[in-house]
Design a protein around this motif. Structure first.
Motif, PDB file in Angstrom:
ATOM      1  N   VAL A 115      -6.596 -32.285   4.382  1.00 36.44           N
ATOM      2  CA  VAL A 115      -7.426 -31.252   4.880  1.00 36.44           C
ATOM      3  C   VAL A 115      -6.370 -29.986   5.142  1.00 36.44           C
ATOM      4  CG1 VAL A 115      -8.732 -30.219   6.669  1.00 36.44           C
ATOM      5  CG2 VAL A 115      -9.451 -32.510   5.863  1.00 36.44           C
ATOM      6  N   ARG A 116      -7.103 -28.609   4.618  1.00 37.06           N
ATOM      7  CA  ARG A 116      -6.166 -27.444   4.655  1.00 37.06           C
ATOM      8  C   ARG A 116      -6.308 -26.987   6.309  1.00 37.06           C
ATOM      9  NH1 ARG A 116      -3.978 -24.387   0.731  1.00 37.06           N
ATOM     10  NH2 ARG A 116      -4.940 -22.419   2.092  1.00 37.06           N
ATOM     11  N   PHE A 117      -5.570 -27.308   7.191  1.00 38.25           N
ATOM     12  CA  PHE A 117      -5.800 -27.164   8.696  1.00 38.25           C
ATOM     13  C   PHE A 117      -5.753 -25.418   8.978  1.00 38.25           C
ATOM     14  CE2 PHE A 117      -3.540 -30.891  10.529  1.00 38.25           C
ATOM     15  CZ  PHE A 117      -4.509 -31.696  10.205  1.00 38.25           C
ATOM     16  N   ILE A 118      -5.142 -24.669   8.066  1.00 39.05           N
ATOM     17  CA  ILE A 118      -5.366 -23.201   8.117  1.00 39.05           C
ATOM     18  C   ILE A 118      -6.514 -22.866   7.964  1.00 39.05           C
ATOM     19  CG2 ILE A 118      -4.510 -23.108   5.925  1.00 39.05           C
ATOM     20  CD1 ILE A 118      -3.936 -20.594   8.889  1.00 39.05           C
ATOM     21  N   GLU A 119      -7.248 -23.515   6.867  1.00 36.96           N
ATOM     22  CA  GLU A 119      -8.544 -23.344   6.637  1.00 36.96           C
ATOM     23  C   GLU A 119      -9.657 -23.603   7.609  1.00 36.96           C
ATOM     24  OE1 GLU A 119     -11.620 -23.629   2.961  1.00 36.96           O
ATOM     25  OE2 GLU A 119      -9.876 -24.361   2.740  1.00 36.96           O
ATOM     26  N   VAL A 120      -9.287 -24.793   8.264  1.00 36.52           N
ATOM     27  CA  VAL A 120     -10.019 -25.357   9.449  1.00 36.52           C
ATOM     28  C   VAL A 120     -10.097 -24.273  10.577  1.00 36.52           C
ATOM     29  CG1 VAL A 120     -10.410 -27.025  11.093  1.00 36.52           C
ATOM     30  CG2 VAL A 120      -9.818 -27.641   8.770  1.00 36.52           C
ATOM     31  N   THR A 121      -8.858 -23.964  10.786  1.00 34.50           N
ATOM     32  CA  THR A 121      -8.802 -22.808  12.263  1.00 34.50           C
ATOM     33  C   THR A 121      -9.530 -21.807  11.911  1.00 34.50           C
ATOM     34  OG1 THR A 121      -6.710 -22.195  11.288  1.00 34.50           O
ATOM     35  CG2 THR A 121      -6.451 -23.895  12.800  1.00 34.50           C
ATOM     36  N   GLU A 122      -9.241 -21.028  10.515  1.00 36.92           N
ATOM     37  CA  GLU A 122     -10.030 -19.972  10.254  1.00 36.92           C
ATOM     38  C   GLU A 122     -11.422 -19.940  10.519  1.00 36.92           C
ATOM     39  OE1 GLU A 122      -8.345 -18.924   6.346  1.00 36.92           O
ATOM     40  OE2 GLU A 122      -6.609 -18.037   7.064  1.00 36.92           O
ATOM     41  N   ILE A 123     -12.115 -21.034   9.743  1.00 31.09           N
ATOM     42  CA  ILE A 123     -13.538 -21.295  10.012  1.00 31.09           C
ATOM     43  C   ILE A 123     -13.955 -21.200  11.302  1.00 31.09           C
ATOM     44  CG2 ILE A 123     -15.438 -22.846   9.418  1.00 31.09           C
ATOM     45  CD1 ILE A 123     -13.946 -23.059   6.528  1.00 31.09           C
ATOM     46  N   VAL A 124     -13.271 -22.316  12.163  1.00 31.27           N
ATOM     47  CA  VAL A 124     -13.825 -22.466  13.482  1.00 31.27           C
ATOM     48  C   VAL A 124     -13.649 -21.294  14.265  1.00 31.27           C
ATOM     49  CG1 VAL A 124     -13.166 -23.916  15.548  1.00 31.27           C
ATOM     50  CG2 VAL A 124     -13.361 -24.978  13.239  1.00 31.27           C
ATOM     51  N   HIS A 125     -12.447 -20.540  14.324  1.00 31.65           N
ATOM     52  CA  HIS A 125     -12.190 -19.368  14.919  1.00 31.65           C
ATOM     53  C   HIS A 125     -13.356 -18.462  14.646  1.00 31.65           C
ATOM     54  CE1 HIS A 125      -7.934 -20.643  16.219  1.00 31.65           C
ATOM     55  NE2 HIS A 125      -8.795 -21.115  17.083  1.00 31.65           N
ATOM     56  N   ALA A 126     -13.679 -18.127  13.311  1.00 34.05           N
ATOM     57  CA  ALA A 126     -14.689 -17.221  13.142  1.00 34.05           C
ATOM     58  C   ALA A 126     -15.918 -17.595  13.663  1.00 34.05           C
ATOM     59  CB  ALA A 126     -14.821 -17.059  11.599  1.00 34.05           C
ATOM     60  N   ARG A 127     -16.283 -18.803  13.762  1.00 34.73           N
ATOM     61  CA  ARG A 127     -17.696 -19.189  14.375  1.00 34.73           C
ATOM     62  C   ARG A 127     -17.598 -19.138  15.592  1.00 34.73           C
ATOM     63  NH1 ARG A 127     -20.080 -23.375  11.411  1.00 34.73           N
ATOM     64  NH2 ARG A 127     -21.309 -23.977  13.092  1.00 34.73           N
ATOM     65  N   ILE A 128     -16.461 -19.472  16.498  1.00 35.60           N
ATOM     66  CA  ILE A 128     -16.357 -19.364  17.769  1.00 35.60           C
ATOM     67  C   ILE A 128     -16.609 -17.774  18.085  1.00 35.60           C
ATOM     68  CG2 ILE A 128     -14.683 -19.124  19.957  1.00 35.60           C
ATOM     69  CD1 ILE A 128     -13.620 -21.860  18.677  1.00 35.60           C
ATOM     70  N   VAL A 129     -15.925 -16.723  17.462  1.00 39.56           N
ATOM     71  CA  VAL A 129     -16.144 -15.414  17.770  1.00 39.56           C
ATOM     72  C   VAL A 129     -17.280 -14.887  17.625  1.00 39.56           C
ATOM     73  CG1 VAL A 129     -15.307 -13.082  16.801  1.00 39.56           C
ATOM     74  CG2 VAL A 129     -13.503 -14.897  17.146  1.00 39.56           C
ATOM     75  N   ASN A 130     -17.981 -15.476  16.383  1.00 42.80           N
ATOM     76  CA  ASN A 130     -19.403 -15.239  16.209  1.00 42.80           C
ATOM     77  C   ASN A 130     -20.455 -15.642  17.365  1.00 42.80           C
ATOM     78  OD1 ASN A 130     -18.957 -13.827  13.742  1.00 42.80           O
ATOM     79  ND2 ASN A 130     -19.190 -15.812  12.437  1.00 42.80           N
ATOM     80  N   ALA A 131     -20.181 -16.701  17.786  1.00 41.03           N
ATOM     81  CA  ALA A 131     -20.868 -17.293  18.945  1.00 41.03           C
ATOM     82  C   ALA A 131     -20.760 -16.442  20.266  1.00 41.03           C
ATOM     83  CB  ALA A 131     -20.412 -18.927  19.502  1.00 41.03           C
ATOM     84  N   HIS A 132     -19.528 -16.104  20.308  1.00 43.11           N
ATOM     85  CA  HIS A 132     -19.215 -14.995  21.459  1.00 43.11           C
ATOM     86  C   HIS A 132     -19.882 -13.898  21.555  1.00 43.11           C
ATOM     87  CE1 HIS A 132     -16.365 -17.478  23.986  1.00 43.11           C
ATOM     88  NE2 HIS A 132     -15.610 -17.522  23.047  1.00 43.11           N
ATOM     89  N   TYR A 133     -20.227 -13.365  20.326  1.00 42.72           N
ATOM     90  CA  TYR A 133     -20.812 -11.976  19.846  1.00 42.72           C
ATOM     91  C   TYR A 133     -22.323 -12.200  20.121  1.00 42.72           C
ATOM     92  CZ  TYR A 133     -22.818  -8.220  17.225  1.00 42.72           C
ATOM     93  OH  TYR A 133     -23.594  -7.092  16.982  1.00 42.72           O
ATOM     94  N   GLU A 134     -22.736 -13.320  19.711  1.00 40.39           N
ATOM     95  CA  GLU A 134     -24.294 -13.669  19.871  1.00 40.39           C
ATOM     96  C   GLU A 134     -24.601 -13.767  21.302  1.00 40.39           C
ATOM     97  OE1 GLU A 134     -26.555 -13.572  17.593  1.00 40.39           O
ATOM     98  OE2 GLU A 134     -25.532 -12.971  15.868  1.00 40.39           O
ATOM     99  N   ARG A 135     -23.524 -14.509  22.160  1.00 40.77           N
ATOM    100  CA  ARG A 135     -23.782 -14.632  23.413  1.00 40.77           C
ATOM    101  C   ARG A 135     -23.924 -13.171  24.120  1.00 40.77           C
ATOM    102  NH1 ARG A 135     -21.425 -19.071  24.090  1.00 40.77           N
ATOM    103  NH2 ARG A 135     -19.417 -18.287  24.382  1.00 40.77           N
TER     104      ARG A 135
END
Length: 512
Positions: A115-135
């Motif tokens: 698994v490409r860890f860099i891709e995992v961190t980018e996607i997860v952090h983007a989802r977390i930022v979006n979740a913060h924005y939605e909150r």
């Protein structure tokens, strides 16, 4: 939406690595606040709370590797899980690590493919930022929805509806005795066995998830005077966004209650809403669920009582006198007060209602109307309509208990009040008086009505108008001349009597 470890493992980029949960599979719903790649055997001071650690296992190959200390280090540093991708440095997870993770109930995930860890961190952090924005957006919408405390004062159900809409979950407001005061959702499903189910979830000092059904609840009211709580009566994750909305709604209800000027409590308002819906033919299943949730006890029979107050502003006095601890009561249109009371038998119903009527302070009631008893809650709409009808038709000054059978011709005219033939008859009989210029028209009609109400007794008629007998005869002579009739004729008197009563019962005419 908040991201959990389960969500991360289900992401396409992570799922491509065929992840296998080797320990604490029942703890993968923990929230993930960040993702960090680390190959250190001691991560103290390098992580933040809620972090998911990704590794290719270099630390696991170090001489003298201590699996127990490693897992403890991860947990103490704030990690919520470890994902390891074995490869050229590590062929498989050490058994000692798996056992240490299981002993600590620490989520450990093994990847079977690269698994490409860099891709995992980018996607997860983007989802977390979006979740913060939605909150943040949700917080803004919640602020707008609950900032007007006047809405909370007038209608707690509006606050509950806003909270349910914002969270996408059903919400119920209940008091300390587990009576459901307001709700958003299907009453028949949501409020089924409400009191028994709610008692399995203890009241808490703050927002918590508990009970066998996993309800999320938050208290309502000042800290030392908690008068109720908001509940999400379905199993749901402990989402910060939902907690925030529920707590903001509780604050709005608390402030609204503190500023409340109405003499009616939230409980009475909730019962009033139900009775008003019953009066207009609410669904039986919904009525049954809501009535039970509001505290109406199960019984063989139910008595229905409606009071027409003599003066406005006395609703709370009537409710205190009319409603028993196992019944419900509320305020209907035009200030009428209604109560639904459980009773053991049809014979006991009469004694119960007479006792309730006797308990109402003298001089406050203009009329009482009763109906029933009924066996099923589905019969309440018809019974309540009948009791309202009786209370509206009964002449003022007769506050004794009355039923439909006591109304006589007044009841008949009330039921026919919308019939065009009755309108035509009334207009034909009274048109010469009703078409006079005001205020003479009202004065002449009032004189005729007084004559009818006096039973055609000249002595009673003259006394009611505070006139001498000659002056009273003169008034009647004027009416006879205007109408072109002889008021000594029995048929004429009967026709005019019916016309006067029908005019009183006409739509839009207030009860008298």
């Amino acid at each position: 939406m908040d991201l959990t470890l389960r969500d991360v493992l289900e992401l396409p980029v992570m799922a491509a690595g065929a992840p296998v949960v080797r320990s604490a599979a029942d703890a993968v719903d923990v929230l993930v606040r960040s993702v960090h790649v680390s190959e250190l055997s001691d991560v103290a001071g390098t992580l933040t709370s809620g972090v998911l650690v990704l590794s290719i296992g270099l630390a696991l190959t170090e001489p003298g590797f201590d699996a127990v200390a490693y897992v403890r280090s991860l947990r103490d540093a704030g990690a919520i899980g470890l994902v390891v991708e074995p490869g050229q440095h590590l062929r498989r997870l050490p058994d000692a690590l798996v056992q240490a993770a299981r002993a600590a109930r620490f989520p450990l995930v093994e990847l079977r493919s690269t698994v490409r860890f860099i891709e995992v961190t980018e996607i997860v952090h983007a989802r977390i930022v979006n979740a913060h924005y939605e909150r943040l957006r949700l917080a803004e919408r919640a602020h707008e929805a609950f900032s007007t405390v006047g809405a909370a004062v007038r209608a707690p159900d509006a606050v509950v509806a806003h909270a349910a809409k914002l969270m996408g979950l059903p919400v119920v407001l209940e008091d300390r005795t587990h009576r459901a005061l307001a709700f958003a959702g299907s009453a028949e499903t949501l409020l089924r066995d409400w009191t028994a189910r709610s008692r399995r979830v203890p009241f808490s000092a703050g927002t918590e998830v508990g009970g066998p059904e996993g309800w999320m609840c938050t208290p309502v009211g000042p800290p030392r005077e908690r008068w109720g709580r908001l509940c999400v009566p379905v199993r749901s994750a402990e989402q910060p966004a939902a907690w925030m909305v529920l707590e903001r709604a509780a604050e709005a209800l608390t402030v609204g209650k503190l500023l409340e000027r109405s003499p009616l409590s939230v409980e009475i308002e909730a019962q009033s809403d139900l009775l008003r819906e019953v009066l207009h033919g609410a669904d039986e299943g919904s009525v049954r669920a809501r009535a039970r949730a509001l505290g109406l006890a199960s019984a063989q029979y139910y008595a229905v009582l409606v009071c027409r107050p003599a003066h406005a502003g006395q609703e709370r006095v009537f409710l205190d006198a009319m409603v028993t601890s196992d019944g419900i009561g509320g305020v209907l249109a035009a200030g009428r007060v209604a109560a639904v009371l459980p009773c053991s038998s049809a014979a006991a119903e009469k004694a119960l209602l007479e006792r309730v009527v006797a308990g109402v302070p003298t001089g406050l009631a203009a009329a009482f109307g009763a109906a029933g008893p009924v066996r099923r809650l589905g019969e309440l709409p018809a019974a309540l309509q009948e009791a309202v009808h009786v209370a509206d038709v009964v002449s003022p000054g007769l506050p004794a208990l009355r039923r439909a059978g006591d109304l006589g011709v007044r009841g008949l005219l009330w039921w026919l009040r919308d019939h065009p033939r009755l309108h035509e008859f009334t207009e034909t009989q009274l048109r010469p008086l009703l078409t006079l210029p005001e205020p003479r028209s009202s004065r002449m009609f009032a004189t005729l009505r007084t004559f009818v109400d006096s039973g055609y007794s000249m002595t009673a008629f003259a006394k009611a108008l505070n006139l001498s007998r000659p002056a009273a005869y003169s008034r009647l002579a004027t009416i006879e001349r205007l109408l072109g009739v002889d008021l000594s004729d029995p048929d004429t008197r009967l026709s005019l009597h019916l016309a006067v009563l029908a005019h009183r019962s006409a739509p839009g005419t207030p009860p008298q």
